[in-house]
Motif scaffolding. Structure first.
Motif, PDB file in Angstrom:
ATOM      1  N   ALA A 101       0.824  -1.209   0.000  1.00 28.11           N
ATOM      2  CA  ALA A 101       0.000   0.000   0.000  1.00 28.11           C
ATOM      3  C   ALA A 101       0.856   1.255   0.000  1.00 28.11           C
ATOM      4  O   ALA A 101       0.454   2.284  -0.535  1.00 28.11           O
ATOM      5  CB  ALA A 101      -0.929  -0.006   1.208  1.00 28.11           C
ATOM      6  N   GLN A 102       2.044   1.183   0.579  1.00 30.00           N
ATOM      7  CA  GLN A 102       2.935   2.337   0.617  1.00 30.00           C
ATOM      8  C   GLN A 102       3.850   2.413  -0.597  1.00 30.00           C
ATOM      9  O   GLN A 102       4.540   3.409  -0.773  1.00 30.00           O
ATOM     10  CB  GLN A 102       3.793   2.299   1.890  1.00 30.00           C
ATOM     11  CG  GLN A 102       2.992   2.430   3.157  1.00 30.00           C
ATOM     12  CD  GLN A 102       2.263   3.751   3.243  1.00 30.00           C
ATOM     13  OE1 GLN A 102       2.795   4.777   2.870  1.00 30.00           O
ATOM     14  NE2 GLN A 102       1.038   3.720   3.717  1.00 30.00           N
ATOM     15  N   ALA A 103       3.842   1.394  -1.448  1.00 29.94           N
ATOM     16  CA  ALA A 103       4.760   1.358  -2.584  1.00 29.94           C
ATOM     17  C   ALA A 103       4.522   2.498  -3.561  1.00 29.94           C
ATOM     18  O   ALA A 103       5.457   3.035  -4.138  1.00 29.94           O
ATOM     19  CB  ALA A 103       4.654   0.016  -3.309  1.00 29.94           C
ATOM     20  N   ASP A 104       3.262   2.894  -3.767  1.00 26.55           N
ATOM     21  CA  ASP A 104       2.963   3.975  -4.695  1.00 26.55           C
ATOM     22  C   ASP A 104       3.281   5.346  -4.127  1.00 26.55           C
ATOM     23  O   ASP A 104       3.279   6.320  -4.846  1.00 26.55           O
ATOM     24  CB  ASP A 104       1.478   3.941  -5.090  1.00 26.55           C
ATOM     25  CG  ASP A 104       1.197   2.884  -6.124  1.00 26.55           C
ATOM     26  OD1 ASP A 104       2.170   2.340  -6.682  1.00 26.55           O
ATOM     27  OD2 ASP A 104       0.015   2.605  -6.380  1.00 26.55           O
ATOM     28  N   LYS A 105       3.538   5.437  -2.857  1.00 31.94           N
ATOM     29  CA  LYS A 105       3.753   6.736  -2.238  1.00 31.94           C
ATOM     30  C   LYS A 105       5.196   6.921  -1.812  1.00 31.94           C
ATOM     31  O   LYS A 105       5.481   7.590  -0.837  1.00 31.94           O
ATOM     32  CB  LYS A 105       2.813   6.883  -1.041  1.00 31.94           C
ATOM     33  CG  LYS A 105       1.363   6.862  -1.445  1.00 31.94           C
ATOM     34  CD  LYS A 105       0.464   7.026  -0.271  1.00 31.94           C
ATOM     35  CE  LYS A 105      -0.983   6.967  -0.723  1.00 31.94           C
ATOM     36  NZ  LYS A 105      -1.902   6.963   0.365  1.00 31.94           N
ATOM     37  N   GLN A 106       6.132   6.348  -2.538  1.00 30.59           N
ATOM     38  CA  GLN A 106       7.524   6.457  -2.166  1.00 30.59           C
ATOM     39  C   GLN A 106       8.122   7.806  -2.524  1.00 30.59           C
ATOM     40  O   GLN A 106       9.145   8.178  -1.987  1.00 30.59           O
ATOM     41  CB  GLN A 106       8.344   5.340  -2.809  1.00 30.59           C
ATOM     42  CG  GLN A 106       8.061   3.999  -2.202  1.00 30.59           C
ATOM     43  CD  GLN A 106       8.885   2.905  -2.824  1.00 30.59           C
ATOM     44  OE1 GLN A 106       9.608   3.129  -3.780  1.00 30.59           O
ATOM     45  NE2 GLN A 106       8.787   1.717  -2.299  1.00 30.59           N
ATOM     46  N   VAL A 107       7.506   8.556  -3.406  1.00 30.55           N
ATOM     47  CA  VAL A 107       7.997   9.865  -3.770  1.00 30.55           C
ATOM     48  C   VAL A 107       7.583  10.827  -2.660  1.00 30.55           C
ATOM     49  O   VAL A 107       6.405  11.015  -2.391  1.00 30.55           O
ATOM     50  CB  VAL A 107       7.416  10.318  -5.131  1.00 30.55           C
ATOM     51  CG1 VAL A 107       7.918  11.691  -5.494  1.00 30.55           C
ATOM     52  CG2 VAL A 107       7.758   9.308  -6.211  1.00 30.55           C
ATOM     53  N   LYS A 108       8.562  11.415  -1.998  1.00 23.62           N
ATOM     54  CA  LYS A 108       8.279  12.320  -0.880  1.00 23.62           C
ATOM     55  C   LYS A 108       7.892  13.687  -1.430  1.00 23.62           C
ATOM     56  O   LYS A 108       8.631  14.301  -2.174  1.00 23.62           O
ATOM     57  CB  LYS A 108       9.508  12.463   0.026  1.00 23.62           C
ATOM     58  CG  LYS A 108       9.964  11.162   0.629  1.00 23.62           C
ATOM     59  CD  LYS A 108       8.977  10.659   1.642  1.00 23.62           C
ATOM     60  CE  LYS A 108       9.501   9.386   2.269  1.00 23.62           C
ATOM     61  NZ  LYS A 108       8.474   8.569   2.796  1.00 23.62           N
ATOM     62  N   LEU A 109       6.695  14.142  -1.056  1.00 20.35           N
ATOM     63  CA  LEU A 109       6.179  15.418  -1.523  1.00 20.35           C
ATOM     64  C   LEU A 109       5.622  16.213  -0.354  1.00 20.35           C
ATOM     65  O   LEU A 109       5.153  15.650   0.625  1.00 20.35           O
ATOM     66  CB  LEU A 109       5.055  15.200  -2.546  1.00 20.35           C
ATOM     67  CG  LEU A 109       5.400  14.443  -3.810  1.00 20.35           C
ATOM     68  CD1 LEU A 109       4.141  14.185  -4.616  1.00 20.35           C
ATOM     69  CD2 LEU A 109       6.403  15.189  -4.630  1.00 20.35           C
ATOM     70  N   ASP A 110       5.645  17.518  -0.496  1.00 24.61           N
ATOM     71  CA  ASP A 110       5.006  18.410   0.454  1.00 24.61           C
ATOM     72  C   ASP A 110       3.689  18.832  -0.183  1.00 24.61           C
ATOM     73  O   ASP A 110       3.638  19.776  -0.971  1.00 24.61           O
ATOM     74  CB  ASP A 110       5.899  19.619   0.726  1.00 24.61           C
ATOM     75  CG  ASP A 110       5.288  20.570   1.727  1.00 24.61           C
ATOM     76  OD1 ASP A 110       4.500  20.106   2.573  1.00 24.61           O
ATOM     77  OD2 ASP A 110       5.589  21.776   1.659  1.00 24.61           O
ATOM     78  N   LEU A 111       2.620  18.082   0.126  1.00 23.36           N
ATOM     79  CA  LEU A 111       1.326  18.345  -0.501  1.00 23.36           C
ATOM     80  C   LEU A 111       0.725  19.647   0.017  1.00 23.36           C
ATOM     81  O   LEU A 111       0.957  20.031   1.157  1.00 23.36           O
ATOM     82  CB  LEU A 111       0.369  17.184  -0.222  1.00 23.36           C
ATOM     83  CG  LEU A 111       0.760  15.819  -0.765  1.00 23.36           C
ATOM     84  CD1 LEU A 111      -0.265  14.776  -0.338  1.00 23.36           C
ATOM     85  CD2 LEU A 111       0.893  15.842  -2.260  1.00 23.36           C
ATOM     86  N   PRO A 112      -0.066  20.333  -0.809  1.00 20.78           N
ATOM     87  CA  PRO A 112      -0.737  21.544  -0.338  1.00 20.78           C
ATOM     88  C   PRO A 112      -1.819  21.203   0.687  1.00 20.78           C
ATOM     89  O   PRO A 112      -2.292  20.071   0.754  1.00 20.78           O
ATOM     90  CB  PRO A 112      -1.351  22.127  -1.617  1.00 20.78           C
ATOM     91  CG  PRO A 112      -1.401  21.010  -2.577  1.00 20.78           C
ATOM     92  CD  PRO A 112      -0.334  20.039  -2.208  1.00 20.78           C
ATOM     93  N   GLU A 113      -2.208  22.195   1.464  1.00 24.19           N
ATOM     94  CA  GLU A 113      -3.251  22.001   2.468  1.00 24.19           C
ATOM     95  C   GLU A 113      -4.567  22.579   1.978  1.00 24.19           C
ATOM     96  O   GLU A 113      -4.592  23.532   1.213  1.00 24.19           O
ATOM     97  CB  GLU A 113      -2.869  22.689   3.778  1.00 24.19           C
ATOM     98  CG  GLU A 113      -1.749  22.021   4.503  1.00 24.19           C
ATOM     99  CD  GLU A 113      -1.502  22.626   5.867  1.00 24.19           C
ATOM    100  OE1 GLU A 113      -2.313  23.449   6.331  1.00 24.19           O
ATOM    101  OE2 GLU A 113      -0.493  22.260   6.479  1.00 24.19           O
ATOM    102  N   SER A 114      -5.663  21.987   2.446  1.00 21.07           N
ATOM    103  CA  SER A 114      -6.990  22.462   2.090  1.00 21.07           C
ATOM    104  C   SER A 114      -7.950  22.195   3.239  1.00 21.07           C
ATOM    105  O   SER A 114      -7.905  21.128   3.853  1.00 21.07           O
ATOM    106  CB  SER A 114      -7.488  21.745   0.832  1.00 21.07           C
ATOM    107  OG  SER A 114      -8.836  22.034   0.592  1.00 21.07           O
ATOM    108  N   GLU A 115      -8.817  23.155   3.516  1.00 23.91           N
ATOM    109  CA  GLU A 115      -9.835  22.948   4.544  1.00 23.91           C
ATOM    110  C   GLU A 115     -10.927  22.016   4.037  1.00 23.91           C
ATOM    111  O   GLU A 115     -11.622  21.383   4.812  1.00 23.91           O
ATOM    112  CB  GLU A 115     -10.450  24.288   4.959  1.00 23.91           C
ATOM    113  CG  GLU A 115      -9.493  25.160   5.719  1.00 23.91           C
ATOM    114  CD  GLU A 115     -10.106  26.485   6.109  1.00 23.91           C
ATOM    115  OE1 GLU A 115     -11.342  26.629   6.030  1.00 23.91           O
ATOM    116  OE2 GLU A 115      -9.340  27.373   6.498  1.00 23.91           O
TER     117      GLU A 115
END
Length: 137
Positions: free
Chosen positions: A37-51
């Motif tokens: 499940a974590q294999a697709d999320k190996q690219v470390k990103l700083d995602l934007p925030e949203s309310e």
């Protein structure tokens, strides 16, 4: 008169070996699934925030496309260009028409790069695109 002692039948032992085997197999299964499940999320990103951000209940049938701050494109954890992404996405959509695309872009990624990816998704027929953000507190 001799008294006869009542003999108690020996207690039957509960077989623990099959139960231990099952617990071990469940442990291995869940460790494997959580790693995949974590294999697709190996690219470390700083995602934007949203309310308005909402965590979906159903995470199945997702293809993950990531864009880093420099505009580099990743399908899962593999770096690709737009044409390569479209080819693989088209094959995946033919195999699974219910596939939803999960776009993860760094907060510093220029929108023109994100728009290229969204247009490329639409060109191959991926119309259900989910844009990933962090939920602001």
């Amino acid at each position: 008169m001799a008294r006869r002692r009542k003999s108690h039948p020996p207690e039957e032992d509960f077989p623990m070996t099959p139960m231990i085997d099952m617990v071990f197999l469940l442990l291995v299964f869940f460790m494997t699934v959580s790693t995949l499940a974590q294999a697709d999320k190996q690219v470390k990103l700083d995602l934007p925030e949203s309310e308005q951000s909402d965590v979906p209940d159903d995470l199945s049938d997702r293809g993950t496309v990531s864009l880093d701050a420099d505009g580099n494109l990743y399908l899962g954890a593999r770096p690709l260009d737009i044409e390569g992404m479209q080819g693989e996405m088209k094959q995946a959509l033919e195999a699974n028409p219910e596939l939803r695309i999960h776009v993860r872009a760094d907060s510093q990624t220029p929108y023109r790069e994100i728009r290229k990816v969204l247009n490329a998704c639409a060109e191959v027929g991926a119309y259900e695109v989910i844009y990933a953000t962090y939920q602001s507190r």
